[in-house]
Write a protein that holds these residues in place. Structure first.
Motif, PDB file in Angstrom:
ATOM      1  N   LEU A  19       0.808  -1.220   0.000  1.00 38.53           N
ATOM      2  CA  LEU A  19       0.000   0.000   0.000  1.00 38.53           C
ATOM      3  C   LEU A  19       0.842   1.273   0.000  1.00 38.53           C
ATOM      4  O   LEU A  19       0.454   2.285  -0.602  1.00 38.53           O
ATOM      5  N   LYS A  20       1.982   1.236   0.660  1.00 37.26           N
ATOM      6  CA  LYS A  20       2.781   2.456   0.847  1.00 37.26           C
ATOM      7  C   LYS A  20       3.271   3.032  -0.474  1.00 37.26           C
ATOM      8  O   LYS A  20       3.816   2.330  -1.314  1.00 37.26           O
ATOM      9  N   GLY A  21       3.040   4.333  -0.608  1.00 36.65           N
ATOM     10  CA  GLY A  21       3.526   5.044  -1.793  1.00 36.65           C
ATOM     11  C   GLY A  21       2.676   4.881  -3.030  1.00 36.65           C
ATOM     12  O   GLY A  21       3.042   5.376  -4.099  1.00 36.65           O
ATOM     13  N   LYS A  22       1.557   4.201  -2.913  1.00 34.68           N
ATOM     14  CA  LYS A  22       0.716   3.950  -4.086  1.00 34.68           C
ATOM     15  C   LYS A  22      -0.657   4.603  -3.934  1.00 34.68           C
ATOM     16  O   LYS A  22      -1.141   4.820  -2.814  1.00 34.68           O
ATOM     17  N   LYS A  23      -1.267   4.876  -5.066  1.00 34.64           N
ATOM     18  CA  LYS A  23      -2.641   5.367  -5.067  1.00 34.64           C
ATOM     19  C   LYS A  23      -3.563   4.201  -4.745  1.00 34.64           C
ATOM     20  O   LYS A  23      -3.503   3.148  -5.380  1.00 34.64           O
ATOM     21  N   ILE A  24      -4.403   4.387  -3.746  1.00 33.44           N
ATOM     22  CA  ILE A  24      -5.239   3.281  -3.277  1.00 33.44           C
ATOM     23  C   ILE A  24      -6.434   3.084  -4.204  1.00 33.44           C
ATOM     24  O   ILE A  24      -7.224   3.995  -4.446  1.00 33.44           O
ATOM     25  N   THR A  25      -6.539   1.867  -4.697  1.00 36.91           N
ATOM     26  CA  THR A  25      -7.665   1.463  -5.533  1.00 36.91           C
ATOM     27  C   THR A  25      -8.272   0.200  -4.936  1.00 36.91           C
ATOM     28  O   THR A  25      -7.677  -0.438  -4.060  1.00 36.91           O
ATOM     29  N   GLU A  26      -9.431  -0.167  -5.414  1.00 29.95           N
ATOM     30  CA  GLU A  26     -10.067  -1.394  -4.947  1.00 29.95           C
ATOM     31  C   GLU A  26      -9.199  -2.610  -5.264  1.00 29.95           C
ATOM     32  O   GLU A  26      -9.089  -3.542  -4.478  1.00 29.95           O
TER      33      GLU A  26
END
Length: 288
Positions: A234-241
């Motif tokens: 998750l870290k550093g990324k755009k959160i998507t489903e």
């Protein structure tokens, strides 16, 4: 039930001195919801119970400059009703609201919940996810350590003989941080959890990029744990489903789930896969 002598020291040093003078024959007691059950079941038979109830200053919740401090004698009910906790740390409200009954929460302490190191205890998982430290004092003086590292097995901690847990310290969290916890059970009633899942998310300025992620899991392994491989996804990324689904699967793979009387490992892994994304969504909403 064996007879015991009930000692009521008025200070931390006096309590430690009493425990050390009686050695293995003595136990600390705070709320007593765990200790008294163990005595009645014959699991322990202390000759002396050293009560911590008269010691002042260990039942306070303070929040200053973003840092939260929770005394070891703070009860679950105090946490449940605290406006500070509800506003700034709702993940703790999530956890304590579903511990036992109101009567139990009125006397059971967060310190006792943690030092008893029962795998099914709800209190430790949110605090670990918040990055909490514990302040300890014993015959050798004071020390501070990460709460995550205090557990070594069911009913076992790194506390040394005569050492007392004084308080929990939650450091200031980054702006735009939210966290959530769920106690998963078979029914809405007073029972121990099948598993506990906590997720903390910090968001960047765009309110969608994850700058910090922590995932805490409980009841699955012999001790509470962090799902670090899932966090790194998750870290550093755009959160998507899609990303949340991947994180749920990664957490399920590393959760060390085991069979027990209350649930089988395969079911627990499947629920981790479902509950990690669910708690992440709530954490994101709280972060915004």
């Amino acid at each position: 039930m064996n007879k015991f002598e009930y000692l009521t020291p008025g200070s931390i040093d006096e309590a430690i001195s009493l425990l050390m003078s009686h050695g293995e024959r003595a136990r600390f007691i705070a709320g007593g919801t765990d200790v008294m059950v163990k005595i009645k079941e014959g699991k322990i038979s202390p000759q002396y119970l050293v009560s911590l109830r008269r010691i002042q200053g260990l039942d306070r919740i303070t929040f200053q400059n973003g840092e939260l401090r929770i005394g070891s004698l703070v009860t679950h009910r105090m946490l449940e009703l605290s406006p500070i906790i509800r506003k700034e740390f709702p993940i703790l409200t999530d956890a304590v609201t579903h511990i036992g009954s109101v009567q139990i929460r009125n006397v059971a302490t967060i310190g006792g919940n943690v030092v008893n190191a029962v795998p099914s205890a709800d209190g430790a998982i949110p605090l670990i996810t918040l990055g909490a430290q514990v302040r300890l004092r014993g015959p050798k003086g004071e020390r501070t350590m990460d709460l995550e590292h205090i557990f070594i097995g069911p009913g076992q901690t790194l506390l040394e003989p005569g050492e007392m847990l004084l308080e929990f310290i939650v450091p200031k969290l980054p702006d735009h941080t939210g966290a959530a916890y769920v106690k998963h059970t078979r029914r809405e009633a007073m029972e121990l959890p099948l598993l506990g899942v906590a997720v903390l998310i910090s968001l960047g300025r765009d309110s969608s990029t994850c700058t910090e992620a922590r995932i805490g899991l409980g009841v699955l392994a012999p001790t509470p744990m962090r799902a670090r491989s899932a966090e790194s996804l998750l870290k550093g990324k755009k959160i998507t489903e899609e990303l949340l689904t991947k994180a749920g699967k990664a957490a399920a793979e590393e959760c060390k789930a085991r069979d027990s009387i209350r649930g089988e490992a395969w079911y627990r892994r499947e629920m981790v896969e479902v509950l990690v994304p669910r708690m992440a969504r709530i954490a994101m909403e709280r972060a915004k």
